[in-house]
Design a protein around this motif. Sequence first.
Motif, mmCIF file in Angstrom:
data_model
loop_
_atom_site.group_PDB
_atom_site.id
_atom_site.type_symbol
_atom_site.label_atom_id
_atom_site.label_comp_id
_atom_site.label_asym_id
_atom_site.label_seq_id
_atom_site.Cartn_x
_atom_site.Cartn_y
_atom_site.Cartn_z
ATOM 1 N N SER A 255 56.858 67.090 35.874
ATOM 2 C CA SER A 255 57.879 65.973 36.303
ATOM 3 C C SER A 255 57.151 64.875 36.822
ATOM 4 O O SER A 255 57.751 64.142 37.479
ATOM 5 N N TYR A 258 58.934 61.563 36.843
ATOM 6 C CA TYR A 258 60.243 61.633 37.819
ATOM 7 C C TYR A 258 59.760 61.234 39.400
ATOM 8 O O TYR A 258 59.960 60.707 40.126
ATOM 9 N N SER A 310 63.806 66.114 43.486
ATOM 10 C CA SER A 310 64.860 65.916 42.600
ATOM 11 C C SER A 310 66.159 65.676 43.447
ATOM 12 O O SER A 310 67.072 64.619 43.157
#
Length: 336
Positions: A255, A258, A310
Amino acid sequence: MVGGSKSVSTDRTTGRKIKISQEAVVVGISVALFLVFSVVLDKFLSEGNIIALLKNVSILGTLAVGMGFIVVGRGIDLTMVAVMVVGVAFSIWITSWGIDFTLAVLLGALLVALIGLFTGIMIAFAEIPPIFATLAIASSVYGAGRFVFASDVLYAPNNVAWLKWVGSGTVLGIPASVIIFGVVTLVMGVFLRKTRFGRLVYAAGDNPNAARTMGLPTRPIIVTQYVISALIAFTAGLIMTGLVTGINTTLYSSSLIYDVLLVVVLGGIGLSGGQGGVRNVVVGTILVGILTNGMTILNFSYTSQNLIKSVILLSALAIDAIINPRDEQTSQSGDI
């Protein structure tokens, strides 16, 4: 506009308007988190944990500087992690041919610059929206690297003095990796704010159509941005290699990209382009670094950490859309 995102409130006693920047809010949250973790977590203020926090922040922050540079110009670069792992892996791989590692690093830098050049051309001249171009190129670069290297993890030679310094060296007690991050940040800050090219990046990001009408070289600007972004990603890869003596190419599937976007958006660089700077990247990096470190000490699972980050990223994007609404030109040009 070259500052961070701001909201305005009114002081009821004086009737004067008070400007509250997103940057200031992020700094406040970072300080609050740091104080809470310092009190609640026994290991948080330990020397080993602080050093680990700083080293991890140096990698994330260096990548975020490159991403922030692209976003200021109203773009996005999803190739950064792929370029980082494949570029460094290539440098390590060709040392098996008897090439000196320092020379191999220069050749790796040339490779990533060419990838950045190709990416920039696809976006600037073929006019493929950046989010699609960089996503496709990232996948292609990583796939080609996996095919050629035939290994997930490649280890650097253990007799390279400057690489050892990157991994374990200090200056006045400050880890070398943090110093490199600071230098990259300083150079990019001066480049954006004090050079003609930097001002052109802001102008092209703020209003691409007006920039073209005025005769500004918007296409070469875009191409140059992606070349620089690729080289910054490669620098982050060298920092990582110094810290862990190698590079794991499967990091591409993590991730990390991100997290980089989270840093940029949280820090206050609006996705609509033409605003923000490296100072926003620094404050965003500090917040994400403290948050991730605290969650790790609290034994949050990798999945739980990604879920929390997220949600934060989605919230930050929603706030950015409200504070920096996409204009008609942005919608037509498909900037991201």
